[in-house]
Design an enzyme around this catalytic site. Structure first.
Site, PDB file in Angstrom:
ATOM      1  N   HIS A 195       2.963  -1.881  16.316  1.00  0.00           N
ATOM      2  CA  HIS A 195       3.473  -0.565  15.938  1.00  0.00           C
ATOM      3  C   HIS A 195       4.943  -0.620  15.537  1.00  0.00           C
ATOM      4  CE1 HIS A 195       0.074   1.545  18.398  1.00  0.00           C
ATOM      5  NE2 HIS A 195      -0.347   0.998  17.287  1.00  0.00           N
ATOM      6  N   ARG A 302       4.268  16.901  -0.174  1.00  0.00           N
ATOM      7  CA  ARG A 302       3.442  17.130   1.006  1.00  0.00           C
ATOM      8  C   ARG A 302       3.792  18.496   1.575  1.00  0.00           C
ATOM      9  NH1 ARG A 302       5.821  12.064   1.705  1.00  0.00           N
ATOM     10  NH2 ARG A 302       4.413  10.270   1.544  1.00  0.00           N
ATOM     11  N   ARG A 338       0.541  18.836  -3.321  1.00  0.00           N
ATOM     12  CA  ARG A 338      -0.737  18.642  -2.641  1.00  0.00           C
ATOM     13  C   ARG A 338      -0.949  19.765  -1.642  1.00  0.00           C
ATOM     14  NH1 ARG A 338      -1.257  13.377   1.001  1.00  0.00           N
ATOM     15  NH2 ARG A 338      -0.002  14.649   2.423  1.00  0.00           N
ATOM     16  N   GLU A 437      -9.190   9.660  -3.294  1.00  0.00           N
ATOM     17  CA  GLU A 437      -8.962   8.963  -2.030  1.00  0.00           C
ATOM     18  C   GLU A 437     -10.253   8.463  -1.407  1.00  0.00           C
ATOM     19  OE1 GLU A 437      -5.589  11.225   0.287  1.00  0.00           O
ATOM     20  OE2 GLU A 437      -6.962  12.682  -0.612  1.00  0.00           O
ATOM     21  N   ARG A 471      -5.534   0.218   9.478  1.00  0.00           N
ATOM     22  CA  ARG A 471      -4.489  -0.801   9.413  1.00  0.00           C
ATOM     23  C   ARG A 471      -3.540  -0.758  10.603  1.00  0.00           C
ATOM     24  NH1 ARG A 471       0.397   0.290   5.402  1.00  0.00           N
ATOM     25  NH2 ARG A 471       1.074   2.303   6.183  1.00  0.00           N
ATOM     26  N   CYS A 508      -0.080   7.810  -5.926  1.00  0.00           N
ATOM     27  CA  CYS A 508       0.970   8.225  -5.000  1.00  0.00           C
ATOM     28  C   CYS A 508       0.898   7.523  -3.646  1.00  0.00           C
ATOM     29  CB  CYS A 508       0.942   9.734  -4.800  1.00  0.00           C
ATOM     30  SG  CYS A 508      -0.602  10.382  -4.126  1.00  0.00           S
TER      31      CYS A 508
END
Length: 576
Positions: A195, A302, A338, A437, A471, A508
């Site tokens: 992390h 966003r 978005r 997506e 991921r 993006c």
């Protein structure tokens, strides 16, 4: 170490790119064990203290998560979902409450419970669960700090620029590093997918991890030189090594200055093809930064920050004011907004989101339309009013079926009709698009393209859904790459289908600003590259260094490979 006349070279794991040199600042993020303990307390009073501390910790974690969501061009904020889940874990809560019921003070009940779960996780000797152990210690320290009135102890803020040295860094500490005071960090433990590494890369802080036991002997009197791109570290380097570092640093700095001075020039290939290089933003501050760094517009605004920063639904007027502020900054440049992508890594209880077994495959984004059409209606109205004088483009996230698109278009038409009857000032020439997506959308791109004005490919989620890889999961993160041949084929399908219908395509995700990917995307015919503002000057320079025929050849060759490693090796050989 402190053997200044003997430079000590160490090889670690490259975690986040960049060069740094400076004095060492050793820190420990171990949870405090010296806590008050008593067993003759009022359980009601201690439980109240416990509940207050947990609420405060939950709010802090949510704020960090929100900030990381809008500060980085990634899904890395989902790291903090694990922290929030610990605070909601019924087994953990019950164990703490049982001890408090036996008369123990809240601090003792909490620390004993955290110790118990940390030891249980570490016993399993599993890389993923080791990270979970770090998460629970991180959460434990945060709550304990509130119980002991020591809030903010997780924040690392040195008085002078330093290189942080530690055994490991918690996600909370990494996320709150002061970039003006922390040159880089080096860790004895950790991995490229830990992390701390993920957040360092997202935040642009050079980092090397996995330096081993020898690194633990480092002293605060030492100087350290690190290369976050190669994993090379030198403790107490020679004057010659320091001179080489400064020369390389100066060369990089000069390139950056040149890039920034040319940032307002158009991104035109050597043979005349122009593309747009635009910004991913999440606030008015981001918009101002994008303008300074030469953005040709906004490719992704966003809007989640309007919802994540509130404990109730923001009204239309407050949304309009925020949008107007961004519109004033961006002026006549195109703006792609978005609609809110809530759910997944961004849960908002007052909107009806709930804990789900697999939130990224659950009730999020456009999928909320059936139960909460009012949210989208309110946002459409706010966007049309707030960007009344802008080149407004609206795009829907997570679309996977034409039914979803058609329902959203109907709500959009309702919003326009309402504002028209109210004689409200609103945007007129609005373009409507969707994000690609989900693999299903890429496969059916030709059909979707007939109903919209543009596509924007979100490679972060497209990669996750195509490869079925999280991921942030250390055990499988190495499998996640937007250079995977399957992902590249889906990108090509989406671009080709849109162009066949006369529509333009942007991208993006992180890929848009990756120097390795830029010639490939040029060759695939991408029309718009949307990225974090800081990446724009370099991206424009790289685009200007290629010609279209050359980039098309690169794309054709890259698509022939069957392995991700082969694609990346080939592209590395094409860098300018």
């Amino acid at each position: 170490m402190n053997q200044s006349k003997y430079p000590i070279p160490l090889q670690g794991i490259a975690a986040a790119p960049g060069l740094a040199y400076g004095p060492v600042k050793k820190i420990t993020t171990d949870i405090q064990r010296d806590v008050p303990r008593s067993q003759e307390n009022n359980p009601v009073e201690q439980q109240a203290r416990m509940d207050t501390a947990v609420r405060a910790a939950r709010k802090e974690i949510s704020n960090i998560k929100s900030r990381i969501s809008v500060q980085t061009n990634s899904n890395d904020a989902q790291i903090f979902d694990a922290h929030l889940s610990f605070l909601n874990d019924p087994v953990l809560i019950k164990k703490v409450s049982n001890m408090i019921g036996q008369g123990w003070n809240a601090e003792a009940a909490w620390i004993d419970t955290i110790d118990y779960f940390e030891k249980q996780l570490k016993k399993l000797n599993d890389p993923l669960l080791q990270a979970r152990a770090m998460d629970i210690v991180d959460v434990g320290k945060r709550v304990l700090d509130h119980l002991m009135d020591q809030a903010d102890s997780l924040i690392i803020s040195p008085e002078q620029p330093v290189v942080i040295a530690a055994d490991d860094l918690s996600p909370s500490s990494t996320a709150t590093l002061d970039k003006d005071a922390v040159l880089a960090f080096c860790l004895a433990g950790g991995s490229a997918t830990s992390h701390a590494s993920i957040l360092a890369k997202a935040l642009g802080i050079p980092a090397v991890v996995g330096l081993g036991e020898q690194f633990k002997q480092i002293s605060e009197n030492d100087q350290i030189l690190i290369n976050g791109s190669t994993g090379n570290v030198v403790v107490n380097p020679t004057p010659e090594q320091v001179e080489t570092y400064h020369r390389e640093k100066d060369e990089r700095h000069q390139v950056e200055l040149t890039d920034r001075s040319n940032a307002n020039l158009p991104a035109v290939t050597r043979d005349g093809r122009q593309v747009l290089v635009v910004a991913n933003i999440g606030s008015a501050e981001d918009a101002a930064n994008a303008r300074r760094l030469g953005a040709d517009g906004v490719g992704l605004l966003r809007t989640e920050f309007l919802y994540l920063n509130h404990d109730h639904m923001p009204d239309e007027e407050s949304q309009v004011l925020v949008y107007q502020e961004i519109a004033d900054i961006m002026g006549n440049l195109p703006l792609v907004v978005r609609t809110m992508d809530i759910g997944g890594d961004k849960a908002v209880p007052y909107l009806g989101t709930k804990d789900e077994a697999n939130p990224f495959l659950g009730w999020r984004a456009i999928r909320m339309i059936d139960e909460r059409p009012d949210i989208l209606l309110s946002q459409f109205r706010s966007l049309l009013r707030g960007f009344a004088n802008s080149q407004l483009h609206i795009m829907l996230p997570m679309v996977s079926s034409l039914d979803e698109l058609e329902k959203a278009l109907e709500i959009y038409r309702t919003a326009r009709s309402q504002l028209l009857s109210e004689k409200a000032l609103m945007a007129e020439e609005v373009k409507f698009g969707i994000m690609v997506e989900v693999p299903a959308t890429a496969i059916l791109a030709r059909q979707f393209a007939r109903h919209v004005d543009f596509f924007s490919i979100g490679t972060n989620d497209l990669t996750q859904y195509t490869l079925a890889v999280d991921r942030t999961n250390q055990r499988v993160a190495h499998l996640s790459s937007y250079f995977h041949p399957a992902v590249l084929q889906l990108i090509k399908m989406a671009i080709d289908a849109a162009h066949q219908e006369g529509k333009w395509v942007g991208l993006c995700g992180e890929m848009a600003g990756d120097p390795l990917a830029i010639p490939l995307l040029l060759g695939l015919g991408l029309d718009e590259f949307s990225m974090t503002p800081n990446s724009i000057p370099q991206a424009k320079r790289l685009i200007r260094s290629f010609d279209l025929a050359q980039s098309q050849e690169i794309a054709t060759t890259a698509l022939q490979y069957a392995h991700t490693a082969e694609v990346k090796e080939y592209l590395n050989g094409q860098k300018h």
